[in-house]
Design an enzyme around this catalytic site. Sequence first.
Site, short mmCIF file in Angstrom:
data_model
loop_
_atom_site.label_atom_id
_atom_site.label_comp_id
_atom_site.label_asym_id
_atom_site.label_seq_id
_atom_site.Cartn_x
_atom_site.Cartn_y
_atom_site.Cartn_z
N THR A 278 -5.71 -3.26 0.50
CA THR A 278 -6.29 -2.07 -0.11
C THR A 278 -7.80 -2.12 -0.16
O THR A 278 -8.37 -3.15 -0.53
CB THR A 278 -5.81 -2.02 -1.58
OG1 THR A 278 -4.41 -2.09 -1.58
CG2 THR A 278 -6.32 -0.79 -2.29
N THR B 247 -4.86 3.06 0.18
CA THR B 247 -4.06 2.03 0.85
C THR B 247 -2.82 2.64 1.51
O THR B 247 -2.36 3.72 1.12
CB THR B 247 -3.60 0.98 -0.18
OG1 THR B 247 -2.99 -0.11 0.50
CG2 THR B 247 -2.60 1.54 -1.16
N VAL C 233 5.79 2.99 -4.49
CA VAL C 233 4.40 3.34 -4.81
C VAL C 233 3.77 2.13 -5.47
O VAL C 233 4.38 1.49 -6.33
CB VAL C 233 4.35 4.57 -5.76
CG1 VAL C 233 2.94 4.81 -6.26
CG2 VAL C 233 4.87 5.81 -5.04
N GLY C 234 2.56 1.81 -5.07
CA GLY C 234 1.87 0.65 -5.63
C GLY C 234 0.90 1.03 -6.72
O GLY C 234 0.98 2.11 -7.32
N ASP C 235 -0.05 0.14 -6.96
CA ASP C 235 -1.02 0.34 -8.04
C ASP C 235 -2.16 1.29 -7.66
O ASP C 235 -2.82 1.85 -8.55
CB ASP C 235 -1.64 -1.01 -8.43
CG ASP C 235 -2.37 -1.65 -7.24
OD1 ASP C 235 -1.75 -1.77 -6.16
OD2 ASP C 235 -3.56 -2.01 -7.38
N GLY D 56 0.58 -4.83 -5.86
CA GLY D 56 0.46 -3.74 -6.81
C GLY D 56 1.38 -3.85 -8.01
O GLY D 56 1.01 -3.42 -9.12
N1 GLY Z 1 -2.48 -2.96 -3.82
C1 GLY Z 1 -1.79 -2.19 -2.91
C2 GLY Z 1 -0.36 -2.09 -3.13
O1 GLY Z 1 0.25 -2.96 -3.73
O2 GLY Z 1 0.21 -1.12 -2.69
#
Ligand code: GLY
Length: 331
Positions: free
Chosen positions: A192, A210, A221-223, A246
């Site tokens: 990311t 990202t 879905v991530g952070d 995430g």
């Molecule tokens: N940090 C990116 C994700 O985990 O999607």
Amino acid sequence: MGSRRNFIRKSLFGALAAGFASRYGYASGLIEKSVIQNQEFIKPTVISTWFHGLEANEAAWKIMQDGGSALDAVEKGVNVSEANPSVNSVGYGGLPDASGNVTLDACIMGSDGNAGSVACLQHILHPVSVARLVMEKTPHLMLSGDGALKFALDNGFRKTNLLTPEAKAAWKEWKKSGSSYAPMANWENHDTIGLVAIDHNGSIAGACTTSGMAFKHQGRVGDSPIIGAGLYVDNKVGAATATGEGEAVMKTLGSFLIVELMRNGMSPQEACEMAITRLLETIYVHKNMQVGYVAVNKAGETGAFSLKPGFQYALFQDNENKLFDAPYLMD
Ligand code: GLY
């Protein structure tokens, strides 16, 4: 009557806030005032995650040099990574999910506390620019999936095939290997892009974008689109953004935590270290987990820290754009 009620409400809130501030030594309002009133205290800064942050920083810095805002700078900065096919964890060229679709998460947050985000968005080259429109044109914060795509198309974005031949080949290899999914620290040393900036007026903004974890479960879905997890900005205090796994960042709401720690007196470096330490204290940390944070405070001091070695960040300050190895907690 309405305005009298508002006046009473505002006065009451002001009194409560002042009481709280003096009880807890909370002085961020004072910091903001001194920075804004004293131009020489403003330290234009761009800090971002990973090697590809260097080219994003260049674009962001140029916008600020030309008198642009931090908000424009963070958006146009990360747009560079989104369009770069060699960055295989962001935008065009990003590795797909388990079903072979490139799905994108992104968010943006400005100095006024406003924010926008998109999750699981397909076919759009610049998800962070869609997130900005969500912020500016809708009463919402986040749009996801087909609804986010419809919003983007309705607002002039065009459909693009984001799956490059290289990413498709990598996905096919992964499928041959039995399609097992295990998150890897520093997967090919890309992840990311999170970028935060202070402009020449002392305003702070941030953006994060990202394609998420390679070969993630469909719908994951991530952070990165979650305000407070992948990114947080408080113009009185500073900003922080995250990279890495995430799920760990969301469970600990890392970027918000870092900004709150800075608000309570920690330096950006101390706050990033505390946020990584918090992972160990509160969640299961598996052996391949990687999480990294970068942060900046209102004075332009910066910090970066990761769970494992290998995390790099790019810092543009004093007309120099440099890549650094972040310190880390454990081997
Ligand atoms: N940090 C990116 C994700 O985990 O999607």
